[in-house]
Design an enzyme around this catalytic site. Structure first.
Site, PDB file in Angstrom:
ATOM      1  N   SER A 141      42.155  34.546  44.620  1.00 47.11           N
ATOM      2  CA  SER A 141      41.063  35.349  44.388  1.00 47.11           C
ATOM      3  C   SER A 141      41.534  36.789  43.566  1.00 47.11           C
ATOM      4  O   SER A 141      40.588  37.132  42.922  1.00 47.11           O
ATOM      5  CB  SER A 141      40.284  35.434  45.456  1.00 47.11           C
ATOM      6  N   ASP A 170      36.148  45.077  52.292  1.00 50.63           N
ATOM      7  CA  ASP A 170      37.112  44.378  51.290  1.00 50.63           C
ATOM      8  C   ASP A 170      38.124  45.388  50.805  1.00 50.63           C
ATOM      9  O   ASP A 170      37.550  46.095  49.950  1.00 50.63           O
ATOM     10  CB  ASP A 170      36.309  43.512  50.231  1.00 50.63           C
ATOM     11  N   HIS A 197      40.455  43.048  47.217  1.00 49.36           N
ATOM     12  CA  HIS A 197      40.004  42.873  45.886  1.00 49.36           C
ATOM     13  C   HIS A 197      39.557  44.186  45.292  1.00 49.36           C
ATOM     14  O   HIS A 197      39.662  45.357  46.056  1.00 49.36           O
ATOM     15  CB  HIS A 197      38.731  41.836  45.952  1.00 49.36           C
TER      16      HIS A 197
END
Length: 423
Positions: free
Chosen positions: A139, A386, A389
């Site tokens: 991702s 997070d 990312h």
């Protein structure tokens, strides 16, 4: 469209056969270089050595290493915003979900002895006209692709054609730029090799995942021959509990907590995954694309692991001496670079190009660039901490500045080689 760029791509067709090849190549080089800062004409008088040096080919002429430098303030700010790019997903839309600081968007990477050119969407789209590009991996690779879509947005908006190729449109994205006949795709393959069990798409946390280290993942290999540019990148999934198979037999495991199974290092599995991926590309009969390895990007969790209260609250980059990259992250880097170098040598013999995008150290210096608590999980539709990312806009946009820089360099080298062969 930039007139110099038109010249760049049409000059070969209009070249007068009586013109000296050397003179033409000089002219071509000047046209190419005129679109980027003049400081790129300089050769570096010294080599600066970061812990993760860029492996230039041996040459008597020293070259500037765009991957060696520092982050510097850039008050002009980002190329786009969450208002000008409507395609930012909630997971990386930090401003939408209330991130109060904006300084993380106001830094640029500055090589020591030259300039990294600003991203030029018109140039990029002209280079990829009639071509295709695939991001293969996890991702974070898709995160980079989403950055690219936003960087291109002020020149062209794509058509989402994901449903034409996959039922899983969250993990397998495909965009089409009709005016340029350019296809951009993301192939979800967090290990690059065949895997099974543990609901990978559902992000099961503790379930064992089986990896078949000598078998490439058909999720990307079945279609990759169609693509002209392939960017490969994986990393964080190799920290999970894993079972490893080779030649159809169980080899061992990583943190599987089973006494009757041999413990095998995650670095070995990481090495074999890249070896299998690169050798697959080298063996595909119809693959003629340019392959980029975007090197491992470490996470920035502090105050605990990702599932134990960890977060990433910093609002400025690390200085070069403030926080060194941990040894286990360096090991991930060196493992993949060694496999890339082997593929690069083999590729030269059959006309395939493998290029290193040396970003591990660069992005390690940007703990401020993550969503932290200012993004919504694609799976849970809730805020999560997070630190893997990257916010959009943010530091990850720099990866696509590197990508365009390397693509332009390759176009020039290919054209020069073709003209020399025809001389």
């Amino acid at each position: 469209m930039n007139f110099q760029l038109i010249q760049f791509f049409t000059m070969e067709k209009t070249l007068d056969k009586t013109v000296s090849i050397k003179a033409f190549l000089l002219t071509l080089s000047l046209i190419f270089i005129s679109s980027i800062p003049l400081s790129l004409l300089k050769t570096s008088h010294s080599r600066f050595s970061l812990p993760l040096p860029f492996p230039f080919p041996s040459s008597s002429e020293k070259k500037c290493d765009v991957f060696t430098g520092k982050w510097v303030p850039y008050p002009q700010g980002p190329y786009y915003s969450n208002e000008t790019c409507r395609l930012i997903v909630d997971q990386q839309n930090c401003i939408k979900f209330g991130r109060p600081d904006t300084e993380f968007m106001k830094w640029r990477w500055k090589p020591h002895d030259c300039e990294l050119p600003l991203f030029d969407a018109a140039q990029f789209l002209e280079i990829v006209r009639g071509k295709s590009m695939a991001f293969v991996g996890d991702s974070v690779g898709r995160n980079q692709m989403e950055s690219l879509v936003c960087l291109l947005a002020h020149e062209a908006y794509p058509l989402d054609i994901s449903r034409n190729s996959s039922a899983d449109v969250n993990y397998f994205k495909r965009w089409f730029y009709a005016d340029y006949n350019f296809t951009l795709a993301a192939f979800w393959s967090p290990f690059l090799v065949k895997s099974g069990g543990a609901h990978i798409n559902g992000h099961s946390i503790n379930g064992l995942i089986s990896l078949y280290l000598d078998e490439p993942d058909e999720a990307w290999t079945n279609e990759i021959e169609k693509f002209d540019y392939v960017i490969i990148s994986v990393g964080q999934w190799f920290f999970r509990p894993l079972l490893f198979y080779e030649a159809g037999r169980l080899l061992g495991c990583h943190i599987c907590n089973q006494n009757n199974i041999t413990s095998v290092s995650k670095y070995y599995a990481y090495k074999m995954a890249f070896r299998t991926a690169f050798r697959t590309l080298l063996s595909l009969k119809n693959y003629t694309g340019m392959t980029f390895l975007r090197t491992f990007l470490a996470s920035h969790f502090e105050n605990g692991d990702w599932d134990k209260g960890g977060n990433c609250p910093r609002t400025k980059p690390f200085t070069s001496n403030e926080m060194k990259l941990q040894e286990f992250n360096k090991e991930f880097y060196w493992v993949q670079v060694e496999e890339l170098r082997e593929a690069e040598e083999k590729g030269k013999k059959i006309g395939l190009t493998f290029e290193l995008m040396n970003t591990t150290e660069i992005m390690w210096m940007r703990p401020d660039g993550h969503p932290n608590g200012y993004g919504h999980s694609m799976i849970k539709n809730a805020s999560v901490y997070d630190c893997v990312h990257w916010c959009l806009p943010g530091p990850i946009d720099t990866l696509n500045e590197f990508l365009l820089y390397l693509m332009k360099k390759d176009v020039l080298l290919q054209l020069k080689a073709k003209l020399m062969r025809n001389a």
